[in-house]
Write an enzyme that holds these catalytic residues in place. Structure first.
Site, PDB file in Angstrom:
ATOM      1  N   PHE A  87       0.812  -1.221   0.000  1.00 34.51           N
ATOM      2  CA  PHE A  87       0.000   0.000   0.000  1.00 34.51           C
ATOM      3  C   PHE A  87       0.850   1.278   0.000  1.00 34.51           C
ATOM      4  CE2 PHE A  87       0.383  -1.606   4.370  1.00 34.51           C
ATOM      5  CZ  PHE A  87       0.977  -0.526   5.006  1.00 34.51           C
TER       6      PHE A  87
ATOM      7  N   ARG B 106      -9.575   8.210  15.402  1.00 34.21           N
ATOM      8  CA  ARG B 106      -9.634   7.380  14.191  1.00 34.21           C
ATOM      9  C   ARG B 106     -10.907   6.543  14.135  1.00 34.21           C
ATOM     10  NH1 ARG B 106      -3.327   5.309  14.234  1.00 34.21           N
ATOM     11  NH2 ARG B 106      -2.463   6.960  12.930  1.00 34.21           N
TER      12      ARG B 106
ATOM     13  N   HIS C  70      -1.891  11.526  12.242  1.00 35.20           N
ATOM     14  CA  HIS C  70      -0.642  10.785  12.505  1.00 35.20           C
ATOM     15  C   HIS C  70      -0.128  11.183  13.878  1.00 35.20           C
ATOM     16  CE1 HIS C  70       3.415   9.151  12.052  1.00 35.20           C
ATOM     17  NE2 HIS C  70       3.829  10.280  12.607  1.00 35.20           N
TER      18      HIS C  70
END
Ligand code: DAT
Ligand code: MG
Length: 167
Positions: A58, A108, A125
């Site tokens: 990915f 998240r 992040h």
């Protein structure tokens, strides 16, 4: 012990107008923001930031994602949070990497999604440990952009360097 963590509000977080919500959630930590800016992410910055994942299938999508190419929002908000247990506190609030496995009340879990192509769009992040935090902070910020002294610095004289100033 005081420590620092890099926080990025990723392009999906900006596109979904989540900046306020995310900063409000992070303020629960009572940590101090010691640096903040909006960054246009170059390919080389993206690749360096995620270099530990460069062999993953990915990776290419991840680079496009952090550069904002999946959301037509070519920017991220970069901040440094500083204080006691900063990394653990921020990672707990962020939740698991996979938004489907993240606690529903985590950032998240509440705001992330997995796209049909398999990218984890997890809106934020957070550095994973103190060594990664130092590496990432030095990648994203210059010493003078941070209002506390996190790591040793040195002064150099740059000759014939071209900089842009206000006209
Ligand atoms: P984290 O961001 O929780 O520190 P990481 O450093 O392992 O997790 O991965 C960085 C990013 O890469 C992550 O936020 C989303 C993406 N990612 C990680 N594992 C993935 C996977 N199995 N499939 C898709 N994207 C993934
Ligand atoms: Mg990580």
């Amino acid at each position: 012990m005081n420590e620092a963590t890099l926080i990025l509000i990723k392009p999906d977080g900006l596109k979904k107008s989540l900046t306020g919500n995310i900063l409000t959630r992070l303020s629960e930590t009572k940590l101090e923001i010691v640096a903040a800016k909006i960054v246009r992410v170059s390919r080389s910055l993206a690749e360096e930031h995620y270099k530990h994942l460069k062999d993953k299938p990915f990776f290419e999508e991840l680079i496009k994602y952090i550069q904002g190419e999946l959301h037509n929002r070519r920017k991220v908000m970069a901040l440094i949070y500083w204080g006691e247990g900063a990394i653990k506190k921020c990672r707990e609030l962020a939740g698991a990497t996979n938004p489907e496995e993240a606690e529903p009340t985590s950032i998240r879990g509440a705001y992330g999604r997995i796209t049909t192509s398999g990218v984890y769009e997890n809106v934020i992040h957070v550095s994973s440990d103190p060594q990664e935090a130092e590496r990432e902070i030095k990648l994203w910020f210059q010493p003078d952009e941070i209002i506390v002294n996190l790591y040793p610095t040195k002064e150099i004289v740059e000759k014939e360097s071209k900089i842009r100033v206000w006209a």
